[in-house]
Design a protein around this motif. Structure first.
Motif: not given
Length: 325
Positions: A56-57, A60, A63, A65-66, A84, A88, A93, A95, A173
């Protein structure tokens, strides 16, 4: 064309632990540690790993996010965090445990709101929605409020929202988590069509190994932040010595044996004999052709190696001991 390129990708988190009222200790944990990965346009990539492996990291970071601690990362030619907003518009995405649908609105209106968010032209939106309605069989519940939909229906709605703006890359995910058998089959059938069309790159993270077997031609396994396998499912079986089995029911217990390289007798139970094939020299077909030498055959079954056993063996091995892909 390469749509995802990661080199030396690393993400660290600082964990603070209390040692008393005033004292604290800090420890740096690398959730993703030196991941090298290239994904080409049109691929459907299976991304596996045990809980806490860094799946998941990684998603992220892909995408936006991190922010990666270090390393090189490009998705659709863009840096996910600084660019970003542009990114997008090129990714979708889904989840499994979160929904992008509006809870109190009919499903149809969620799709219309998504059109305005993504600023998709009305004609293009209508054409793409028509195609997705047909492939995902949405018409029966288009006017039903999202809160009244089943989990499988909501998942099909989320897939539709994620694809309405024609993204280049779709990140999934755990899309089949909690779904019943019928809903899983519907989602898998759609993803198979999406893969075969080759228009959308799909990165799939899942614990459902049946999804991997049916959908993914390439499999990446991550453990303790490292990539421990990158290749086909057949490569994984070969690497861990997986064996096909041929279960034969003879009319009478055989009194002779076969001498074939790579073939061994795994078990005997009266007239039933289970042969194990390592696939190095002798094929299942070659073994079956020789079986009449042992006696008359009543029934025969060929079983493929279980991916669950292979993955469990891979996870049980120390990540640092496994060779980098």
């Amino acid at each position: 064309m390469t749509v995802i390129e990661a080199r030396g990708l690393r993400k660290e988190f600082t964990i603070t632990r209390s040692l008393g009222r005033l004292r604290r200790s800090k420890r740096v944990l690398a959730a993703v540690d030196g991941v090298d990965l290239t994904v080409c346009e049109g691929e459907l990539l299976g991304y596996l790993g045990p809980n806490g492996a860094g799946k998941s990291t990684t998603i992220k970071m892909f995408t936006g996010v991190l922010t990666p601690t270090s390393g090189h990362l490009r998705v659709c030619g863009l840096e996910p965090v600084p660019q970003r907003t542009r990114l997008t518009r090129q990714i979708g995405v889904v989840f499994g445990q979160r929904s992008q649908l509006w809870w109190d609105l009919p499903l149809r209106e969620s799709f219309e709101l998504a059109r305005h968010i993504w600023r998709v032209p009305a004609v293009e939106h209508a054409a793409r929605l028509r195609m997705l309605r047909s492939r995902l069989d949405l018409d029966a519940f288009l006017d039903t409020p999202v809160r009244q939909l089943s989990l499988g229906q909501r998942m099909r709605g989320d897939l539709t929202v994620a694809l309405l703006h024609a993204p280049r890359v779709l990140f999934l995910d755990e899309p089949s988590i909690g779904l019943d058998v019928v809903s899983k089959q519907a989602v898998r059938a759609f993803l198979t069509e999406l893969r075969d069309a080759g228009d959308t790159t799909v990165v799939l993270t899942t614990h459902d190994l049946a999804d991997i077997e049916r959908l993914c031609r390439r499999l990446v396994v991550i453990d303790h932040g490292h990539v421990v396998h990158d290749g086909t499912l057949a490569d994984l079986h070969a690497r861990y010595g997986s064996r096909r089995r041929v279960i034969v029911d003879f009319e009478a217990p055989p009194t002779t044996s076969l001498d074939l390289p790579g073939v061994s007798v795994e078990s005997r139970d009266g007239a039933q004999v289970t042969f194990s094939i390592d696939g190095t020299v002798t094929t299942a077909g070659a073994l079956v052709a020789r079986l009449p030498e042992l006696g008359s055959i009543r029934d025969l079954t060929v079983t493929e190696p279980a991916i669950e056993d292979v993955i469990a063996q891979l996870y049980a091995s120390p990540a640092e001991a496994a060779p980098r892909a």
